[in-house]
Design an enzyme around this catalytic site. Structure first.
Site, PDB file in Angstrom:
ATOM      1  N   CYS A   1       0.901  47.051  67.789  1.00 22.84           N
ATOM      2  CA  CYS A   1      -0.555  47.066  67.598  1.00 22.84           C
ATOM      3  C   CYS A   1      -0.961  47.968  66.442  1.00 22.84           C
ATOM      4  CB  CYS A   1      -1.294  47.438  68.877  1.00 22.84           C
ATOM      5  SG  CYS A   1      -1.233  49.177  69.318  1.00 22.84           S
ATOM      6  N   TYR A   2      -0.128  48.973  66.133  1.00 21.31           N
ATOM      7  CA  TYR A   2      -0.447  49.859  65.002  1.00 21.31           C
ATOM      8  C   TYR A   2      -0.233  49.172  63.659  1.00 21.31           C
ATOM      9  CZ  TYR A   2      -0.952  53.360  68.573  1.00 21.31           C
ATOM     10  OH  TYR A   2      -1.375  54.032  69.687  1.00 21.31           O
TER      11      TYR A   2
ATOM     12  N   ASP B   1       4.163  44.847  72.139  1.00 26.29           N
ATOM     13  CA  ASP B   1       4.330  46.192  71.599  1.00 26.29           C
ATOM     14  C   ASP B   1       5.686  46.337  70.899  1.00 26.29           C
ATOM     15  OD1 ASP B   1       5.285  48.856  71.586  1.00 26.29           O
ATOM     16  OD2 ASP B   1       4.194  49.442  73.376  1.00 26.29           O
TER      17      ASP B   1
ATOM     18  N   LYS C   1       6.083  59.662  67.821  1.00 28.41           N
ATOM     19  CA  LYS C   1       5.925  58.725  68.930  1.00 28.41           C
ATOM     20  C   LYS C   1       6.640  57.417  68.580  1.00 28.41           C
ATOM     21  CE  LYS C   1       2.903  58.493  71.981  1.00 28.41           C
ATOM     22  NZ  LYS C   1       3.062  58.320  73.445  1.00 28.41           N
TER      23      LYS C   1
ATOM     24  N   ASP D   1       4.941  50.716  67.729  1.00 25.53           N
ATOM     25  CA  ASP D   1       4.202  49.781  68.591  1.00 25.53           C
ATOM     26  C   ASP D   1       3.512  48.775  67.675  1.00 25.53           C
ATOM     27  OD1 ASP D   1       2.212  48.442  70.057  1.00 25.53           O
ATOM     28  OD2 ASP D   1       1.684  50.197  71.251  1.00 25.53           O
TER      29      ASP D   1
ATOM     30  N   HIS E   1      -4.290  60.199  65.413  1.00 33.37           N
ATOM     31  CA  HIS E   1      -3.911  58.988  66.139  1.00 33.37           C
ATOM     32  C   HIS E   1      -4.331  57.753  65.351  1.00 33.37           C
ATOM     33  CE1 HIS E   1      -4.380  55.860  69.203  1.00 33.37           C
ATOM     34  NE2 HIS E   1      -3.662  56.584  70.037  1.00 33.37           N
TER      35      HIS E   1
ATOM     36  N   ARG F   1       1.317  58.001  66.417  1.00 37.52           N
ATOM     37  CA  ARG F   1       1.231  59.449  66.193  1.00 37.52           C
ATOM     38  C   ARG F   1       2.594  59.954  65.737  1.00 37.52           C
ATOM     39  NH1 ARG F   1      -0.121  61.696  71.954  1.00 37.52           N
ATOM     40  NH2 ARG F   1      -0.325  59.640  72.906  1.00 37.52           N
TER      41      ARG F   1
ATOM     42  N   HIS G   1      -2.105  42.855  72.150  1.00 43.80           N
ATOM     43  CA  HIS G   1      -1.072  42.969  71.116  1.00 43.80           C
ATOM     44  C   HIS G   1      -1.000  41.725  70.238  1.00 43.80           C
ATOM     45  CE1 HIS G   1       0.313  46.501  73.435  1.00 43.80           C
ATOM     46  NE2 HIS G   1       0.734  46.904  72.256  1.00 43.80           N
TER      47      HIS G   1
ATOM     48  N   ASP H   1       0.878  40.366  75.497  1.00 45.66           N
ATOM     49  CA  ASP H   1      -0.477  40.385  76.050  1.00 45.66           C
ATOM     50  C   ASP H   1      -1.453  40.017  74.933  1.00 45.66           C
ATOM     51  OD1 ASP H   1      -1.345  42.832  74.645  1.00 45.66           O
ATOM     52  OD2 ASP H   1       0.029  43.878  76.000  1.00 45.66           O
TER      53      ASP H   1
END
Lengths: 240, 447
Positions: free
Chosen positions: B266-267, B377, B261, B264, B216, B258, B387, B384
């Protein structure tokens, strides 16, 4: 539980059983940053929580109060922590905790606290909880098959309480539904490396490789099955 | 004949792809001047959104009532990345508020009177370092904080998040990061952390939250940064980790957390932020490529071959690496753990980024950015503060990972959009703005 939720909230000052408690305000200071415009229900509940927490009152009403507080913010680890202290002191029926956490999970299951609590409860209940815990995680995973906390909990249950017998079949079931579900592949790796029922890696080597190859041939673009094969090969290459 | 039905993964993926590609198509068909408007970082709007949040939050934020130091960090760090500092009054109020979250016996809780927690301790310390100045830095009770960290230490080597709390890789990172930046990291805190992190590197190559879980992004950043801070990065299987990591950037141009998935924003930091860490351990990676089992992770017979390389001493390069039997604490005596973070940013960058940094900037600016301020995201979701913080952190990483030295200018080829998009550089191990890091380092190493 559902009928409880529909009941209208009663302010604490209108609850005679709380008349002896002096609520404790949050010490936010005169000009706090990130101040939250709490609703009255939230403020009051937390003020009464602070009062009991400070007095370390481990009573049935304190337990009830933590239920209310957790429903308002299930991320408050201090409330969960206090709840566990109360449960221990009261030697409360932990079966209720399973219902409670399930109820909280319905609103939002992506929360470290509820899963940590659940693990704490299951650890005490021991093997009595095995099948319930496997069922519970299965239920969560049926809505979100990649739920990180649910998988972690399930793995903990398997390792600590057992229940490995059907786990490889369960992985297979999920992969049948969605061959791209990397969490199910990860679980498969978890099972074949740790299950006491499969006779070790050497025993399953051939069947596992052919299972994975079939998946790869069906969807050569699927990174999950390739990674699984590579991981498996690397693990078994030294077995001779 | 029946057509095969798409699985949930495929269905969700295609939906996101079509949303993202619609945006890229639109962008691609615009005239150049309109493109440069669309790719612009909405600086003023971000600042307004962030500052407003610092001053007041609506009732819906009661679900983050146990994460208020995080809100402080996400906001002040985002502002600092934008080159903006809060005014004196807000600065004073931030310090005062965080002091109220500080437990008399060490560490910070999620709000005033809450139990101290490692994650909110990390957030509070990083927020105070970002605010900067003697008042902020001296408000941290390091003596008590050290005791709190020791109390959270678990015999397995990991840390508990709070009294009786969960043990995972996040806890290791937040504990070690805080101790390192405050100059209180020692053998007792470091003991066996490396073994715990190592047990979380999965067959995929990435790192999971606890042993057995799935690789992750968030935990991979935490694990890699921790291993560097305790001088044991050589114990991870780095070629494998890189092999997993480089595949996390997809055709949406952003990162997923991951395998299989969804992307997003934030990654951009949690995955993208691992690259500048790897850039500075090049020779350890090279060594492992030559000796495939050098990481020691997957050797089944129990003999761990490893290297004696130290990344802790300034001026000493990664050479001098020699294979020998590792006792997993080989360099304890010579290493001052507290210098590792400081020396790390002085290390030369020995390779180009291993991901497409311009592409990631495009995802952040076109798909994660909310025009009215704030980041999110992916398209269709709401902005938010979390993020906003991690999209901006990722953007900063992209912009600065081509520059070899701390003070060297960022070249136009490293930037998506104009120079007005340029953010402040961060310290990649702690995720605080570099200038603020240096001030704190100076402060906490004074005797």
């Amino acid at each position: 539980m559902d009928s409880d939720e529909e009941q209208e909230w009663v302010p604490f000052k209108n609850r005679p059983e709380w008349s002896d408690v002096v609520p404790v305000e949050q010490d936010d200071g005169p000009n706090p940053v990130v101040p939250i415009a709490y609703k009255e229900e939230f403020t009051q509940t937390m003020n009464y929580f602070r009062a009991l927490y400070r007095a370390d009152e481990r009573s049935p009403r304190a337990l009830q109060l933590t239920t209310e507080a957790i429903k308002l913010n299930s991320g408050n680890y201090t409330v969960w922590h206090f709840r566990r202290l109360i449960l221990k002191t009261l030697s409360a029926d932990l079966q209720n905790e399973l219902d409670f956490t399930e109820d909280i999970a319905k609103a939002n299951s992506k929360n470290y606290q509820l899963w940590h609590h659940r693990r704490w409860v299951a650890e005490i209940l021991g093997t009595n909880a095995t099948s319930q815990e496997l069922e519970f995680t299965k239920k969560i995973l049926s809505h979100d098959a990649k739920h990180y906390h649910a998988w972690a909990h399930r793995q903990w249950v398997l390792q600590e309480l057992g229940g490995w017998e059907d786990e490889l079949d369960y992985c297979h079931e999920l992969l049948e539904e969605d061959i791209f579900n990397n969490s199910a592949w990860n679980q498969r790796n978890f099972v074949i490396t740790r299950s006491p029922f499969l006779g070790g890696l050497k025993a399953i080597r051939e069947s596992e490789v052919s299972y994975t190859l079939k998946a790869i041939v069906a969807h050569p673009e699927n990174e999950s099955s390739w990674r699984y094969l590579r991981g498996f090969t690397k693990m078994t290459i030294s077995l001779g | 004949m029946e057509l095969p039905v798409a699985t949930v993964t495929q269905h969700d993926q295609w939906k996101v792809e079509s949303q993202v590609f619609r945006i890229y198509d639109l962008f691609g068909n615009l005239p150049r001047n309109a493109q440069s408007v669309m790719i612009e970082l909405q600086r003023d709007n971000h600042i307004e959104y962030l500052t407003r949040g610092l001053r007041q939050l609506p009732p819906s934020f009661c679900t983050l009532d146990a994460s208020r130091p995080w809100l402080c960090y996400w906001i002040v760090h985002s502002l600092a990345l934008l080159g903006e500092s809060v005014d004196d009054e807000l600065e004073h109020n931030t310090i005062d508020f965080l002091s109220r979250c500080q437990d008399p016996s060490g560490g910070y809780g999620g709000g005033p009177g809450q139990l101290p927690h490692l994650a909110t301790t990390y957030a509070a310390v990083n927020a105070l370092i970002t605010v900067g100045g003697d008042q902020a830095l001296s408000s941290i009770n390091r003596g008590e904080l050290y005791k709190f960290l020791r109390q959270m230490k678990h015999p397995s080597g990991g840390f508990r998040m709070h009294d009786g709390g969960e043990i995972d890789v996040r806890a290791c990172y937040t504990a070690i990061s805080v101790a390192s930046i405050l100059n209180i990291l020692d053998d007792e805190l470091v003991h066996n952390v490396g073994s715990f992190i190592l047990s979380c590197q999965t067959y995929e190559g990435g790192i999971s939250g606890e042993p057995g879980s799935e690789a992750h992004g968030g935990y991979t950043f935490c694990g890699v940064a921790t291993m560097i801070l305790i001088n044991q990065i050589n114990r991870l299987d780095l070629p494998r980790l890189i092999d997993w990591l480089v595949f996390r950037q997809g055709k949406e141009l952003g990162f997923q957390g991951r395998t299989n998935k969804l992307v997003d924003g934030c990654y951009s930091f949690w995955q993208g932020g691992v690259f500048p860490l790897l850039q500075r351990v090049r020779s350890i990676i090279d060594e492992q490529l030559v000796l495939p089992d050098a990481g020691g992770h997957y050797t089944m017979n129990g003999t761990h071959t490893s290297m004696t390389s130290s990344i802790s001493e300034a001026g000493e390069s990664f050479e001098g690496i020699s294979s020998h039997v590792d006792d997993a604490c080989h360099s304890r005596q010579e290493v001052n753990f507290n210098d590792i973070g400081y020396n790390f940013v002085k290390r030369p960058i020995e390779m180009e980024p291993l991901f497409h940094s311009l592409a990631l900037q495009q995802y952040i600016l076109l798909c994660s950015q909310e025009e009215k301020g704030g980041m999110k995201d992916k398209p269709g979701l709401s902005r938010d503060f979390y993020h906003t913080c991690y999209c901006l952190s990722g953007l900063s990483v992209c912009q600065h990972m081509w520059s070899d030295e701390e003070d060297s200018p960022v070249l136009p080829r490293a930037l998506m959009g104009s120079y007005s998009n340029l953010l402040e550089p961060i310290h990649p191990l702690f995720n605080v703005v570099l200038e603020q890091y240096h001030e704190a380092r100076e402060f906490f190493t004074r005797d």
